[in-house]
Design a protein around this motif. Structure first.
Motif, PDB file in Angstrom:
ATOM      1  N   VAL A  21       0.837  -1.210   0.000  1.00 15.16           N
ATOM      2  CA  VAL A  21       0.000   0.000   0.000  1.00 15.16           C
ATOM      3  C   VAL A  21       0.868   1.254   0.000  1.00 15.16           C
ATOM      4  O   VAL A  21       0.523   2.250  -0.631  1.00 15.16           O
ATOM      5  N   LEU A  22       2.030   1.219   0.646  1.00 12.45           N
ATOM      6  CA  LEU A  22       2.940   2.364   0.585  1.00 12.45           C
ATOM      7  C   LEU A  22       3.442   2.572  -0.841  1.00 12.45           C
ATOM      8  O   LEU A  22       3.466   3.690  -1.351  1.00 12.45           O
ATOM      9  N   GLU A  23       3.840   1.480  -1.492  1.00 13.52           N
ATOM     10  CA  GLU A  23       4.411   1.572  -2.834  1.00 13.52           C
ATOM     11  C   GLU A  23       3.380   1.934  -3.899  1.00 13.52           C
ATOM     12  O   GLU A  23       3.731   2.508  -4.924  1.00 13.52           O
ATOM     13  N   LEU A  27       2.808   7.846  -0.801  1.00 14.11           N
ATOM     14  CA  LEU A  27       3.553   7.857   0.453  1.00 14.11           C
ATOM     15  C   LEU A  27       4.851   7.050   0.380  1.00 14.11           C
ATOM     16  O   LEU A  27       5.807   7.336   1.092  1.00 14.11           O
ATOM     17  N   GLY A  28       4.893   6.067  -0.498  1.00 12.51           N
ATOM     18  CA  GLY A  28       6.091   5.251  -0.630  1.00 12.51           C
ATOM     19  C   GLY A  28       7.331   6.050  -0.989  1.00 12.51           C
ATOM     20  O   GLY A  28       8.452   5.649  -0.666  1.00 12.51           O
ATOM     21  N   GLU A  29       7.132   7.205  -1.622  1.00  8.00           N
ATOM     22  CA  GLU A  29       8.265   8.063  -1.987  1.00  8.00           C
ATOM     23  C   GLU A  29       8.955   8.641  -0.761  1.00  8.00           C
ATOM     24  O   GLU A  29      10.117   9.035  -0.826  1.00  8.00           O
ATOM     25  N   ARG A  30       8.254   8.713   0.378  1.00 10.47           N
ATOM     26  CA  ARG A  30       8.791   9.336   1.585  1.00 10.47           C
ATOM     27  C   ARG A  30       8.896   8.373   2.757  1.00 10.47           C
ATOM     28  O   ARG A  30       8.959   8.800   3.909  1.00 10.47           O
ATOM     29  N   ARG A  31       8.901   7.090   2.482  1.00 10.16           N
ATOM     30  CA  ARG A  31       9.048   6.085   3.534  1.00 10.16           C
ATOM     31  C   ARG A  31      10.187   5.138   3.166  1.00 10.16           C
ATOM     32  O   ARG A  31      10.483   4.948   1.988  1.00 10.16           O
ATOM     33  N   PRO A  32      10.801   4.513   4.172  1.00 12.71           N
ATOM     34  CA  PRO A  32      11.961   3.645   3.918  1.00 12.71           C
ATOM     35  C   PRO A  32      11.553   2.273   3.366  1.00 12.71           C
ATOM     36  O   PRO A  32      11.806   1.232   3.974  1.00 12.71           O
ATOM     37  N   VAL A  33      10.944   2.269   2.187  1.00 12.20           N
ATOM     38  CA  VAL A  33      10.393   1.022   1.636  1.00 12.20           C
ATOM     39  C   VAL A  33      11.462  -0.012   1.297  1.00 12.20           C
ATOM     40  O   VAL A  33      11.141  -1.185   1.123  1.00 12.20           O
ATOM     41  N   HIS A  34      12.723   0.397   1.220  1.00 15.81           N
ATOM     42  CA  HIS A  34      13.799  -0.552   0.919  1.00 15.81           C
ATOM     43  C   HIS A  34      14.450  -1.098   2.185  1.00 15.81           C
ATOM     44  O   HIS A  34      15.421  -1.849   2.107  1.00 15.81           O
ATOM     45  N   ASP A  35      13.933  -0.715   3.344  1.00 13.38           N
ATOM     46  CA  ASP A  35      14.454  -1.178   4.627  1.00 13.38           C
ATOM     47  C   ASP A  35      13.361  -1.994   5.319  1.00 13.38           C
ATOM     48  O   ASP A  35      12.573  -1.478   6.106  1.00 13.38           O
ATOM     49  N   PHE A  68      -4.538   7.819  23.294  1.00 10.28           N
ATOM     50  CA  PHE A  68      -6.000   7.799  23.169  1.00 10.28           C
ATOM     51  C   PHE A  68      -6.708   8.921  23.934  1.00 10.28           C
ATOM     52  O   PHE A  68      -7.896   9.093  23.798  1.00 10.28           O
ATOM     53  N   TYR A  69      -5.996   9.687  24.740  1.00  7.24           N
ATOM     54  CA  TYR A  69      -6.631  10.707  25.564  1.00  7.24           C
ATOM     55  C   TYR A  69      -6.176  12.130  25.245  1.00  7.24           C
ATOM     56  O   TYR A  69      -6.973  13.060  25.291  1.00  7.24           O
ATOM     57  N   TYR A  70      -4.894  12.300  24.948  1.00  2.13           N
ATOM     58  CA  TYR A  70      -4.386  13.646  24.711  1.00  2.13           C
ATOM     59  C   TYR A  70      -3.920  13.853  23.278  1.00  2.13           C
ATOM     60  O   TYR A  70      -4.261  14.853  22.660  1.00  2.13           O
ATOM     61  N   ALA A  71      -3.120  12.913  22.762  1.00  2.00           N
ATOM     62  CA  ALA A  71      -2.542  13.120  21.440  1.00  2.00           C
ATOM     63  C   ALA A  71      -2.484  11.817  20.651  1.00  2.00           C
ATOM     64  O   ALA A  71      -2.207  10.753  21.201  1.00  2.00           O
ATOM     65  N   CYS A  72      -2.747  11.942  19.364  1.00  2.00           N
ATOM     66  CA  CYS A  72      -2.644  10.832  18.429  1.00  2.00           C
ATOM     67  C   CYS A  72      -1.802  11.310  17.252  1.00  2.00           C
ATOM     68  O   CYS A  72      -2.186  12.257  16.563  1.00  2.00           O
ATOM     69  N   TYR A  73      -0.640  10.695  17.067  1.00  2.00           N
ATOM     70  CA  TYR A  73       0.207  11.041  15.940  1.00  2.00           C
ATOM     71  C   TYR A  73      -0.154  10.126  14.784  1.00  2.00           C
ATOM     72  O   TYR A  73       0.107   8.926  14.827  1.00  2.00           O
ATOM     73  N   LEU A  74      -0.793  10.685  13.781  1.00  2.00           N
ATOM     74  CA  LEU A  74      -1.156   9.948  12.572  1.00  2.00           C
ATOM     75  C   LEU A  74       0.077   9.940  11.671  1.00  2.00           C
ATOM     76  O   LEU A  74       0.353  10.888  10.944  1.00  2.00           O
ATOM     77  N   SER A  75       0.839   8.874  11.785  1.00  2.00           N
ATOM     78  CA  SER A  75       2.136   8.788  11.141  1.00  2.00           C
ATOM     79  C   SER A  75       2.045   8.515   9.646  1.00  2.00           C
ATOM     80  O   SER A  75       2.830   9.045   8.866  1.00  2.00           O
ATOM     81  N   ASP A  76       1.116   7.654   9.251  1.00  2.00           N
ATOM     82  CA  ASP A  76       0.955   7.308   7.837  1.00  2.00           C
ATOM     83  C   ASP A  76      -0.514   7.291   7.460  1.00  2.00           C
ATOM     84  O   ASP A  76      -1.321   6.663   8.152  1.00  2.00           O
ATOM     85  N   LEU A  77      -0.830   7.966   6.387  1.00  2.00           N
ATOM     86  CA  LEU A  77      -2.149   7.867   5.768  1.00  2.00           C
ATOM     87  C   LEU A  77      -1.887   7.588   4.297  1.00  2.00           C
ATOM     88  O   LEU A  77      -1.351   8.441   3.590  1.00  2.00           O
ATOM     89  N   ALA A  78      -2.203   6.377   3.872  1.00  2.00           N
ATOM     90  CA  ALA A  78      -1.903   5.975   2.494  1.00  2.00           C
ATOM     91  C   ALA A  78      -3.097   5.260   1.889  1.00  2.00           C
ATOM     92  O   ALA A  78      -3.718   4.418   2.535  1.00  2.00           O
ATOM     93  N   VAL A  79      -3.396   5.607   0.646  1.00  2.00           N
ATOM     94  CA  VAL A  79      -4.443   4.936  -0.124  1.00  2.00           C
ATOM     95  C   VAL A  79      -3.840   4.611  -1.491  1.00  2.00           C
ATOM     96  O   VAL A  79      -3.261   5.488  -2.138  1.00  2.00           O
ATOM     97  N   SER A  80      -3.975   3.371  -1.908  1.00  2.00           N
ATOM     98  CA  SER A  80      -3.473   2.957  -3.217  1.00  2.00           C
ATOM     99  C   SER A  80      -4.051   3.848  -4.307  1.00  2.00           C
ATOM    100  O   SER A  80      -5.232   4.213  -4.255  1.00  2.00           O
ATOM    101  N   ARG A  81      -3.225   4.193  -5.288  1.00  2.00           N
ATOM    102  CA  ARG A  81      -3.630   5.137  -6.353  1.00  2.00           C
ATOM    103  C   ARG A  81      -4.960   4.761  -7.005  1.00  2.00           C
ATOM    104  O   ARG A  81      -5.777   5.620  -7.291  1.00  2.00           O
ATOM    105  N   ASP A  82      -5.175   3.481  -7.258  1.00  2.00           N
ATOM    106  CA  ASP A  82      -6.406   3.040  -7.926  1.00  2.00           C
ATOM    107  C   ASP A  82      -7.658   3.284  -7.084  1.00  2.00           C
ATOM    108  O   ASP A  82      -8.779   3.175  -7.582  1.00  2.00           O
ATOM    109  N   TYR A  83      -7.485   3.592  -5.812  1.00  2.00           N
ATOM    110  CA  TYR A  83      -8.624   3.774  -4.906  1.00  2.00           C
ATOM    111  C   TYR A  83      -8.693   5.200  -4.338  1.00  2.00           C
ATOM    112  O   TYR A  83      -9.493   5.468  -3.446  1.00  2.00           O
ATOM    113  N   GLN A  84      -7.870   6.094  -4.840  1.00  2.00           N
ATOM    114  CA  GLN A  84      -7.864   7.466  -4.341  1.00  2.00           C
ATOM    115  C   GLN A  84      -9.033   8.271  -4.907  1.00  2.00           C
ATOM    116  O   GLN A  84      -9.619   7.908  -5.918  1.00  2.00           O
ATOM    117  N   ALA A  85      -9.340   9.352  -4.204  1.00  2.00           N
ATOM    118  CA  ALA A  85     -10.369  10.328  -4.616  1.00  2.00           C
ATOM    119  C   ALA A  85     -11.785   9.780  -4.557  1.00  2.00           C
ATOM    120  O   ALA A  85     -12.672  10.259  -5.258  1.00  2.00           O
TER     121      ALA A  85
END
Length: 134
Positions: A21-23, A27-35, A68-85
């Motif tokens: 899903v990253l690739e 989002l795959g352009e900005r994540r360590p997909v080769h690691d 769950f009470y004060y802060a939620c860091y949404l680290s990755d939000l990715a949708v495959s290109r064929d399913y975007q918009a």
């Protein structure tokens, strides 16, 4: 595109599914997909993962770390290109928010091209974000 999307909270996601899903998203352009070890650690150690599935194919993910009470860091939000918009990304965020207690903030770092998207969804820009690179 006529599709049935099923959303799940904290369903098991394999490293391969997460990588795919990253690739297939921007989002795959900005994540360590080769690691592979880092990718595996990222998915394994997240404590709130909301996913979108077309059958048994992972097509979207909102991966977060939260108390769950004060802060939620949404680290990755990715949708495959064929399913975007078609609203999958928005629904992933809505479902993430529903898992949190009232008053809990969602915090994210947006890709430059996504800034107007998050503003449209009601996020406020915050110039006080700081990042310490490794």
């Amino acid at each position: 595109m006529d599709m049935i999307i099923e959303y799940k909270i904290n369903a098991p996601v394999t490293t391969e599914q997460f990588l795919r899903v990253l690739e297939t998203s921007t989002l795959g352009e900005r994540r360590p997909v080769h690691d592979r070890a880092r990718i595996e650690g990222m998915i394994t150690n997240s404590n709130l993962v909301v996913t979108a599935w077309a059958g048994d194919e992972l097509v979207g993910i909102a991966r977060s770390m939260t108390d769950f009470y004060y802060a939620c860091y949404l680290s990755d939000l990715a949708v495959s290109r064929d399913y975007q918009a078609v609203g999958i990304g928005k629904e992933l965020q809505v479902l993430t928010k529903k898992q949190l207690q009232p008053g809990c903030k969602i915090i994210l770092i947006a890709a430059p091209s996504a800034s107007t998207y998050y503003e449209y969804l009601g996020y406020k820009s915050n110039p006080r974000c700081w990042v310490l690179e490794p």
